[in-house]
Write an enzyme that holds these catalytic residues in place. Structure first.
Site, PDB file in Angstrom:
ATOM      1  N   CYS A  77       0.829  -1.205   0.000  1.00  0.00           N
ATOM      2  CA  CYS A  77       0.000   0.000   0.000  1.00  0.00           C
ATOM      3  C   CYS A  77       0.868   1.262   0.000  1.00  0.00           C
ATOM      4  CB  CYS A  77      -0.989  -0.072   1.154  1.00  0.00           C
ATOM      5  SG  CYS A  77      -2.429   0.945   0.885  1.00  0.00           S
ATOM      6  N   HIS A  95      -3.175  -5.344   1.673  1.00  0.00           N
ATOM      7  CA  HIS A  95      -2.498  -5.581   2.959  1.00  0.00           C
ATOM      8  C   HIS A  95      -2.557  -7.039   3.407  1.00  0.00           C
ATOM      9  CE1 HIS A  95      -2.073  -1.331   4.228  1.00  0.00           C
ATOM     10  NE2 HIS A  95      -3.187  -1.146   3.554  1.00  0.00           N
ATOM     11  N   GLU A 139      -0.722  -8.448   5.367  1.00  0.00           N
ATOM     12  CA  GLU A 139      -0.292  -8.531   6.769  1.00  0.00           C
ATOM     13  C   GLU A 139      -1.455  -8.424   7.755  1.00  0.00           C
ATOM     14  OE1 GLU A 139       0.170  -6.052   4.750  1.00  0.00           O
ATOM     15  OE2 GLU A 139      -0.136  -4.126   5.772  1.00  0.00           O
TER      16      GLU A 139
END
Ligand code: GLN
Length: 198
Positions: free
Chosen positions: A83, A178, A180
């Protein structure tokens, strides 16, 4: 495989640093938070987190990190940006704030906040052939888009309408979304494979 436990850093100036550190640790990496040039010198790979690219840009200059990160990228350091991190790896950006700079390295043009205010955040399942058959559940949060990419850039994932949301070029990997935050570890594993192979 030269190094079984890669020593990697997360650029820790702003953004979702802890989420990345957790995923990398779960994958067996030795993780350091990187804020200074001396810390960058110690790592064999770097993650640039999601957050606010203009803030990370400003802080990187205040901390004397801009030059060292650019030099490390030019020298072939494996870097994964999510991002805001994707924005910071782009050679060219559109809709940056006044004076916003990037580290660069990826031969792409990236548009910040490409989905406008109506679709600030959304989730979608994406085919990412390089990661295998199982789709990636991708979370986009005020996400950027790759508007154009040079011939040397591999397109790893596209939306249904063809817009590019994940790319790789040499040792650089970037996703507009994302992994994560969703328990998706395959992009980080790909990054660590690159780190180990260097
Ligand atoms: N819109 C942010 C930026 O310009 C990126 C958002 C994110 O990292 N989730 O940097």
């Amino acid at each position: 495989m030269s190094n079984p436990r890669p020593h990697v850093g997360v650029l820790a100036l702003q953004g979702d640093v802890r989420e990345h550190a957790r995923v990398l640790t779960e994958l067996g990496a030795d993780v350091a938070l990187v804020r200074r040039p001396s810390e960058l010198e110690q790592v064999d790979g770097l993650v640039i987190p999601g957050g606010e690219s203009s803030v990370i840009d400003k802080l990187s200059r205040a901390f004397g990190m801009r030059g060292p990160v650019r030099d490390a990228v030019a020298a072939g350091l494996p870097v994964y940006g999510t991002c805001a991190g994707m924005i910071l790896l782009a050679d060219r950006i559109t809709d940056g704030i006044e004076g916003q700079q990037t580290f660069g390295g990826l031969d792409v043009t990236v548009r910040r906040n490409a989905f406008g205010s109506q679709a600030d955040s959304f989730e979608v399942d994406l085919d990412v052939p390089v990661l295998g058959d199982e789709p990636v559940h991708a979370v986009f949060i005020r996400a950027p888009l790759v508007e154009s990419a040079g011939d040397g850039v591999e397109r790893l994932a596209q939306l249904d309408d063809g817009r590019i949301v994940a790319v790789r070029q040499g040792a650089l990997l970037a996703t507009a979304f994302h992994p994560e935050v969703t328990g998706e570890h395959r992009f980080h594993r790909l990054f660590l494979d690159t780190v180990r192979s260097r």
